[in-house]
Design a protein around this motif. Structure first.
Motif, PDB file in Angstrom:
ATOM      1  N   LEU A 131       0.836  -1.201   0.000  1.00  0.00           N
ATOM      2  CA  LEU A 131       0.000   0.000   0.000  1.00  0.00           C
ATOM      3  C   LEU A 131       0.872   1.253   0.000  1.00  0.00           C
ATOM      4  O   LEU A 131       0.673   2.178  -0.799  1.00  0.00           O
ATOM      5  CB  LEU A 131      -0.917  -0.016   1.234  1.00  0.00           C
ATOM      6  CG  LEU A 131      -1.912   1.128   1.318  1.00  0.00           C
ATOM      7  CD1 LEU A 131      -2.912   1.052   0.178  1.00  0.00           C
ATOM      8  CD2 LEU A 131      -2.655   1.111   2.646  1.00  0.00           C
ATOM      9  N   ALA A 132       1.878   1.266   0.904  1.00  0.00           N
ATOM     10  CA  ALA A 132       2.787   2.419   0.948  1.00  0.00           C
ATOM     11  C   ALA A 132       3.516   2.559  -0.382  1.00  0.00           C
ATOM     12  O   ALA A 132       3.711   3.664  -0.891  1.00  0.00           O
ATOM     13  CB  ALA A 132       3.776   2.253   2.092  1.00  0.00           C
ATOM     14  N   ALA A 133       3.897   1.411  -0.963  1.00  0.00           N
ATOM     15  CA  ALA A 133       4.642   1.446  -2.223  1.00  0.00           C
ATOM     16  C   ALA A 133       3.822   2.108  -3.320  1.00  0.00           C
ATOM     17  O   ALA A 133       4.341   2.902  -4.113  1.00  0.00           O
ATOM     18  CB  ALA A 133       5.034   0.031  -2.627  1.00  0.00           C
ATOM     19  N   GLY A 139       4.855   5.392  -5.223  1.00  0.00           N
ATOM     20  CA  GLY A 139       4.954   5.394  -6.683  1.00  0.00           C
ATOM     21  C   GLY A 139       4.148   6.522  -7.299  1.00  0.00           C
ATOM     22  O   GLY A 139       4.618   7.229  -8.194  1.00  0.00           O
ATOM     23  N   MET A 140       2.926   6.729  -6.778  1.00  0.00           N
ATOM     24  CA  MET A 140       2.093   7.817  -7.284  1.00  0.00           C
ATOM     25  C   MET A 140       2.792   9.152  -7.077  1.00  0.00           C
ATOM     26  O   MET A 140       2.882   9.984  -7.985  1.00  0.00           O
ATOM     27  CB  MET A 140       0.757   7.807  -6.547  1.00  0.00           C
ATOM     28  CG  MET A 140      -0.078   9.044  -6.801  1.00  0.00           C
ATOM     29  SD  MET A 140      -1.337   9.284  -5.537  1.00  0.00           S
ATOM     30  CE  MET A 140      -0.386   9.983  -4.213  1.00  0.00           C
ATOM     31  N   LEU A 141       3.328   9.334  -5.856  1.00  0.00           N
ATOM     32  CA  LEU A 141       4.028  10.581  -5.544  1.00  0.00           C
ATOM     33  C   LEU A 141       5.194  10.786  -6.500  1.00  0.00           C
ATOM     34  O   LEU A 141       5.402  11.888  -7.024  1.00  0.00           O
ATOM     35  CB  LEU A 141       4.518  10.514  -4.092  1.00  0.00           C
ATOM     36  CG  LEU A 141       5.407  11.632  -3.576  1.00  0.00           C
ATOM     37  CD1 LEU A 141       4.678  12.943  -3.617  1.00  0.00           C
ATOM     38  CD2 LEU A 141       5.839  11.341  -2.154  1.00  0.00           C
ATOM     39  N   ALA A 142       5.947   9.702  -6.758  1.00  0.00           N
ATOM     40  CA  ALA A 142       7.133   9.832  -7.607  1.00  0.00           C
ATOM     41  C   ALA A 142       6.744  10.178  -9.036  1.00  0.00           C
ATOM     42  O   ALA A 142       7.315  11.084  -9.643  1.00  0.00           O
ATOM     43  CB  ALA A 142       7.933   8.532  -7.564  1.00  0.00           C
ATOM     44  N   LEU A 143       5.736   9.459  -9.587  1.00  0.00           N
ATOM     45  CA  LEU A 143       5.393   9.667 -10.995  1.00  0.00           C
ATOM     46  C   LEU A 143       4.776  11.047 -11.218  1.00  0.00           C
ATOM     47  O   LEU A 143       5.168  11.773 -12.138  1.00  0.00           O
ATOM     48  CB  LEU A 143       4.436   8.574 -11.473  1.00  0.00           C
ATOM     49  CG  LEU A 143       5.086   7.200 -11.608  1.00  0.00           C
ATOM     50  CD1 LEU A 143       4.064   6.170 -12.049  1.00  0.00           C
ATOM     51  CD2 LEU A 143       6.236   7.262 -12.613  1.00  0.00           C
ATOM     52  N   PHE A 152      -3.212  12.170 -11.016  1.00  0.00           N
ATOM     53  CA  PHE A 152      -2.774  12.465 -12.389  1.00  0.00           C
ATOM     54  C   PHE A 152      -3.671  13.522 -13.022  1.00  0.00           C
ATOM     55  O   PHE A 152      -3.190  14.519 -13.571  1.00  0.00           O
ATOM     56  CB  PHE A 152      -2.807  11.179 -13.232  1.00  0.00           C
ATOM     57  CG  PHE A 152      -1.594  10.325 -13.070  1.00  0.00           C
ATOM     58  CD1 PHE A 152      -0.472  10.549 -13.855  1.00  0.00           C
ATOM     59  CD2 PHE A 152      -1.565   9.293 -12.150  1.00  0.00           C
ATOM     60  CE1 PHE A 152       0.655   9.758 -13.715  1.00  0.00           C
ATOM     61  CE2 PHE A 152      -0.445   8.504 -12.006  1.00  0.00           C
ATOM     62  CZ  PHE A 152       0.670   8.733 -12.780  1.00  0.00           C
ATOM     63  N   ALA A 153      -4.989  13.312 -12.935  1.00  0.00           N
ATOM     64  CA  ALA A 153      -5.894  14.207 -13.652  1.00  0.00           C
ATOM     65  C   ALA A 153      -5.843  15.613 -13.073  1.00  0.00           C
ATOM     66  O   ALA A 153      -5.799  16.602 -13.802  1.00  0.00           O
ATOM     67  CB  ALA A 153      -7.311  13.640 -13.586  1.00  0.00           C
ATOM     68  N   LYS A 154      -5.833  15.706 -11.735  1.00  0.00           N
ATOM     69  CA  LYS A 154      -5.872  17.031 -11.128  1.00  0.00           C
ATOM     70  C   LYS A 154      -4.574  17.775 -11.361  1.00  0.00           C
ATOM     71  O   LYS A 154      -4.579  18.986 -11.624  1.00  0.00           O
ATOM     72  CB  LYS A 154      -6.192  16.897  -9.625  1.00  0.00           C
ATOM     73  CG  LYS A 154      -6.602  18.167  -8.927  1.00  0.00           C
ATOM     74  CD  LYS A 154      -7.645  18.991  -9.651  1.00  0.00           C
ATOM     75  CE  LYS A 154      -8.985  18.351  -9.844  1.00  0.00           C
ATOM     76  NZ  LYS A 154      -9.799  18.249  -8.669  1.00  0.00           N
TER      77      LYS A 154
END
Lengths: 511, 100, 102, 325
Positions: A80-82, A86-90, A353-355
């Motif tokens: 879950l943390a990963a 990952g979202m934060l990084a991308l 991503f969208a926001k």
């Protein structure tokens, strides 16, 4: 939890951005940008390697200082943390690229803002620390790192509206952290431990635990702008500079949601009731309707996007009533838990991503026009085809049309709602989507409309437009690895779990 | 009633005074003071539990947490003051206008 | 009760009296200068008595020295702040007088 | 007897907190808040939390108090005309509230207070971590358990917290603070103030160093020392020697970041050697902690005096605008 394999990645994920932020302070405006961008790229690379490590070895931990909890602090990357890292990084790396060009253009006009890069790296480190932390008090410290640097970024432009919105935001953030910390004090006083995994085993229901749950939820709701504490979000997010708006809306508010999700599911199971889940669901539902309606009523682009954040965060809260089961239902028989979790995670990622894309596009339009009143968006398609496309794609993802990530989120949410029999949430989801469609199509209609008066579009670097478009495309691409992602998440202990609440009206019933 | 209970009850009162003050008071500075009073209440509860759990010395963990917390709170209060003073300097406002 | 204890108690009581007098002065005196007077003179005397009483009570030369230092630093700080405040007030008054004179 | 003292202190703290929010004039609020901080410091002493008491007195009452006082220059100006206008604006905005919402608000707060009181009254005995900290204390390298928790057992929190101070400074910069040379003020021309500053600078330095060193065995440590050293910076700034602004840029940045940076680099080094972040070999823990604390105190002092200087500068600019218009 200390038997899990250890790894250095958790420490590096927090340490590296802070090291680079500190280093960047020694440079002037230009040097800071170079160090900042390099730092963003390095942190992204590191995050991806760390995630690869988690897919290979499963949950990894790092026992700081070698002191086992409860005395010491433990960092852990579970799936879950990963996913959050990952979202934060991308999203973060795209925002960094955008900021690089954005501040170069701005610097030519009005001078640079040397505080952006160190603050952004500190914010990144704080978010990483927040996703990794397994300790209640450490979460408070990371919340403060994130909170102060987020407000500092929000006021960077120095305009009065930004300062006022920033102070409102900051006061809300401090109030939220203090409320959270009071809950932590009570939990520590009644259990003698701060470690989340240990607390899940030792926490007992009672008046103290219930109150701690109340203030912690209150504090985190303030921080994530959950209804009715959303008042600070639209002014703060709309008054900030474009890259900052993007990272505040796409990433920062998700931090508080992440903690709320973890604490509800891993710690406070003993005190939660079915009614508590329904209550927070109602807050989410009101946020969806109210936020979408407000977005529909606005006349400037950034305010539309900011109010839409309030609504989209509401969807996240609507996941909770599905995870807290009605009395008599067992976790095994509840087949809607997996869809509900998937909905929550996909809502977090696709909204990020969208926001981000939406706010970055708004920044491009402000750069081209000098303002963001929507009537000037006429003939956007003719002037800035890429940005128009980015807004269109991001909007489609926010509405939740297939094949976007937003569709995945809303579809799974509806699936969870119907499987659980809590049909009363369904109209809210549909109305929210309809209202979202309303303001997105209003924007698109203007974008395709022939120009009436001559609004001159100043040229804007293509690279900015491309970054915004890539983020919008990203909100579609995330659907493809869905099978892999869910499989990966299911190896995490918390994903797919539900709360079997204590009986209502029992000794420690709903008070 | 034991010593720690006096202070833990006080801490709850201070916390509620603070949280009420943040919403009720108007002046920027008073709002900032209110958040610090909230903080004072929170820290007092930590330390009162530390006194309760004392053996040969009081529980050092809450003490350390409170020291960390105080410094963090002061850092955010300083930032809030800077914002408030900037706003006052630019507009002459000492409170949020209600028209929003 | 030994003689030392008796003296300690007397010192503490006298110290508290001066503190009380000083506080009363701050609350009741009409203008800044006399208030400053009450605050710095009476309170410092009070603190001195309490410090002396505590030094006797502790009966360790090092601790007594530390207490003495506390008193001395307080004296220094309060007298210089008193001077600064009074000085500032005087300048303000002069400015005001000059303005009224014009 | 002691319960009576504690009860009185508790009532005093609550009274001061309430009054500092209710006082009609801002100056009163700020001074009552000062007093509230000192009452809390007494409460920490009563609860045997001497480390916390020193921190509270130094940072929360002392440093923050100075910042508030400095802010009064803006918000409670000495020029009466302006003050009246501000007061009018203030009282006008206060009368807007309606009766019913107010009643709900107060009722809600009352209810909230009741359940808060119930929660702390019924709190189960958690036992705390006293025993755990006591057992591991000999391995930590220091004898003061609070320092052991701050710099060793939970060093990560402390490290992040130093990051927060630095972020706070960056944030004040972001809010529009500019590091500029303060005009040599009246203060530096005053012979007495000059002497006072000259006298107190070494005394504060010594006392800070003492607190830093004593932190190993008794109450004291990096934060308390850092604030005292920061007070030197504030005194010098007010006295007309803005040494932070006068310093070469790189030196200022070095002072600000050395605590955070060294802490982290050391942590990385030991991690590279096979341990965890912030894991020190027990034999060297004592000396390493002392070095980290010294550098941390330097950084904290630099950051606090810079924050003060920036805020002071904001007021200075406001004064200038006032005098030109």
């Amino acid at each position: 939890m200390t038997h899990l394999p250890t790894s250095s990645f958790p420490a590096l994920l927090v340490g590296l951005p802070i090291l680079l932020a500190t280093l960047s302070l020694f440079f002037g405006s230009k040097g800071r940008a170079v160090v900042g961008l390099a730092g963003s790229l390095l942190t992204t690379a590191l995050s991806l390697i760390a995630i690869a490590e988690v897919t290979r070895r499963g949950t990894v931990i790092h026992i700081l200082g070698g002191w086992d909890p409860p005395l010491g602090i433990l960092l852990r990357i579970d799936p879950l943390a990963a996913v959050f890292i990952g979202m934060l990084a991308l999203v973060g790396v795209f925002i960094s690229l955008y900021a690089w060009w954005y501040f170069r253009v701005r610097e030519a006009d009005t001078g640079g803002l040397p505080q952006f890069w160190p603050l952004w790296l500190f914010l990144w480190a704080g978010m990483n620390g927040l996703f990794l932390s397994n300790d209640l008090f450490n979460l408070f410290v990371t919340l403060e790192v994130v909170g102060i640097s987020a407000v500092a970024l929000a006021v960077l432009s120095g305009k009065t509206t930004a300062l006022t919105a920033g102070l409102r935001y900051l006061l809300a953030a401090i109030t939220g952290s203090m409320a959270y910390l009071f809950g932590v004090a009570l939990i520590y006083g009644s259990t003698g431990t701060l470690d989340i995994s240990l607390l899940g085993q030792v926490l007992e229901p009672g008046a103290t635990t219930t109150f701690a749950l109340l203030v912690i939820t209150l504090g985190l709701m303030i921080k994530m702008a959950g209804f009715p504490f959303h008042f600070w979000l639209p002014p703060a997010h709309s008054a900030a500079l474009a890259p900052v708006s993007a990272l505040l809306s796409a990433l920062v508010v998700k931090g508080a949601f992440y903690i709320l999700l973890r604490l509800w599911m891993e710690v406070f199971g003993v005190s939660l009731t079915y009614a508590a889940g329904q209550l927070i669901g109602v807050a989410g539902a009101v946020a969806v309707i109210w936020g979408s309606w407000q977005a529909f009523m606005q006349t400037s682009l950034k305010l539309i996007v900011a109010h839409s954040s309030v609504a989209q965060l509401g969807y996240l809260l609507m996941v909770f009533p599905l995870l807290i089961l009605a009395p008599g239902v067992t976790t095994d028989s509840a087949d809607w838990l997996s869809p509900a979790w998937t909905a929550g995670i996909y809502q977090v990622i696709s909204h990020a991503f969208a926001k981000a894309s939406f706010f970055l596009s708004a920044g491009i339009i402000i750069m081209a026009l000098g303002h963001d009143r929507i009537e000037s968006l006429r003939n956007l398609v003719g002037n800035m085809r890429i940005t128009a496309m980015a807004i269109g794609l991001a909007g489609v993802s926010l509405i939740g049309l297939p094949p976007s990530g937003g569709f995945m989120a809303k579809w799974m949410l509806l699936k969870g709602i119907f499987l659980s029999g809590q049909w009363w949430w369904a109209p809210v989801v549909l109305t929210g989507s309809l209202l979202t469609a309303g303001y997105v199509f209003m924007l698109l209609r203007l974008a395709f409309a022939p120009a009436r008066e001559m609004d001159t579009f100043r040229p804007v670097p293509k690279s900015l437009e491309v970054v915004a478009l890539l983020l919008a495309i990203g909100s579609f691409l995330i659907v493809f690895p869905a099978d892999f992602l869910i499989q990966f998440l299911e190896s995490s202990a918390v994903f797919g779990s539900g709360i079997e609440p204590i009986m209502e009206g029992g000794e420690y019933g709903n008070n | 009633m034991e010593t720690y209970q006096i202070y833990s009850l006080t801490s709850a009162v201070l916390f509620v005074i603070g949280i009420g003050g943040v919403f009720i008071t108007r002046h920027f500075i008073k709002k900032i003071i209110a958040t610090m009073i909230m903080g004072g209440g929170v820290f007092l509860s930590f330390v009162s539990f530390a006194e309760r759990d004392a053996l040969t010395f009081a529980d050092p963990v809450p003490h350390a947490l409170v020291i960390t917390g105080i410094v963090v709170a002061v850092a955010s209060a300083a930032f809030a003051l800077a914002l408030a003073r900037r706003i006052y300097q630019q507009t002459g406002d000492i409170s949020f206008s209600n028209d929003k | 009760m030994t003689i030392v204890e008796l003296i300690t108690v007397i010192f503490l009581v006298v110290g508290c009296f001066f503190f009380l007098a000083g506080t009363l002065g701050v609350l009741r005196f009409p203008d800044l200068f006399s208030r400053l007077h009450a605050l710095t003179k009476a309170d410092n005397l009070g603190l001195g008595f309490i410090a002396a009483g505590m030094a006797l009570h502790i009966a360790s030369p090092w601790a007594a020295l530390k207490i003495l230092l506390i008193w001395l630093f307080t004296l220094l700080a309060s007298s210089s702040t008193c001077y600064l405040i009074a000085h500032f007030q005087k300048e303000q008054d002069q400015l005001k007088n000059r303005k009224e004179g014009e | 007897m002691s319960l009576i003292i504690d009860g009185l202190l508790a009532i005093l703290a609550i009274y001061l907190a309430l009054q500092s929010l209710l006082a009609p004039r801002l100056t009163q609020s700020v001074f009552l808040f000062f007093a509230f901080g000192l009452a809390l410091a007494l409460a920490w002493i009563r609860l045997a939390a001497v480390d916390v008491a020193i921190t509270e007195a130094a940072i929360a009452a002392g440093f923050l108090g100075v910042l508030f006082l400095d802010a009064l220059r803006d918000f409670a100006p000495r020029i009466p005309a302006k003050n009246e206008a501000v007061q009018k604006q203030y009282s006008k905005s206060q009368t807007k509230s309606l009766f019913l919402p107010r009643l709900t608000l107060w009722a809600g707060l009352g209810l909230f207070l009741l359940i808060a009181l119930e929660a702390v009254w019924k709190i189960p005995e958690g036992g705390g971590l006293t025993a755990a900290a006591g057992t591991l204390l000999p391995e930590s390298g220091v004898e003061n358990p609070v320092t052991a928790v701050l710099l060793n057992f939970r060093a990560y929190d402390t490290w992040l917290e130093m990051g927060v101070i630095l972020i706070g400074l960056l944030a004040v910069f972001a809010a529009g603070g500019k590091m500029a040379y303060r005009k040599p003020g009246v203060a530096s021309q005053d012979p007495l103030l000059r002497q006072v500053i000259l006298f107190f600078t070494p005394v504060l330095f010594l006392f800070g160093a003492f607190l830093l060193y004593i932190g190993k065995t008794g109450p004291g440590g990096a934060f308390q020392a850092g604030v005292l050293w920061g007070a030197i910076g504030i005194l010098l700034h007010l006295g007309g020697w803005p040494f932070i602004a006068l310093m070469p840029r790189w030196l200022g940045q070095l002072l600000l970041t050395v605590g955070l940076g060294f802490f982290l680099v050391l942590g990385f080094l030991f991690m590279a050697a096979g341990g965890a972040l912030f894991e020190y070999p027990p034999a060297y823990a004592g000396i390493l902690i002392l070095i980290i604390e010294t550098l941390a105190a330097i950084s904290i002092a630099a950051a606090l005096s810079a924050i003060f200087a920036l805020l002071n500068q904001i007021g200075e600019e406001a004064d200038e605008i006032e005098s030109t218009t």
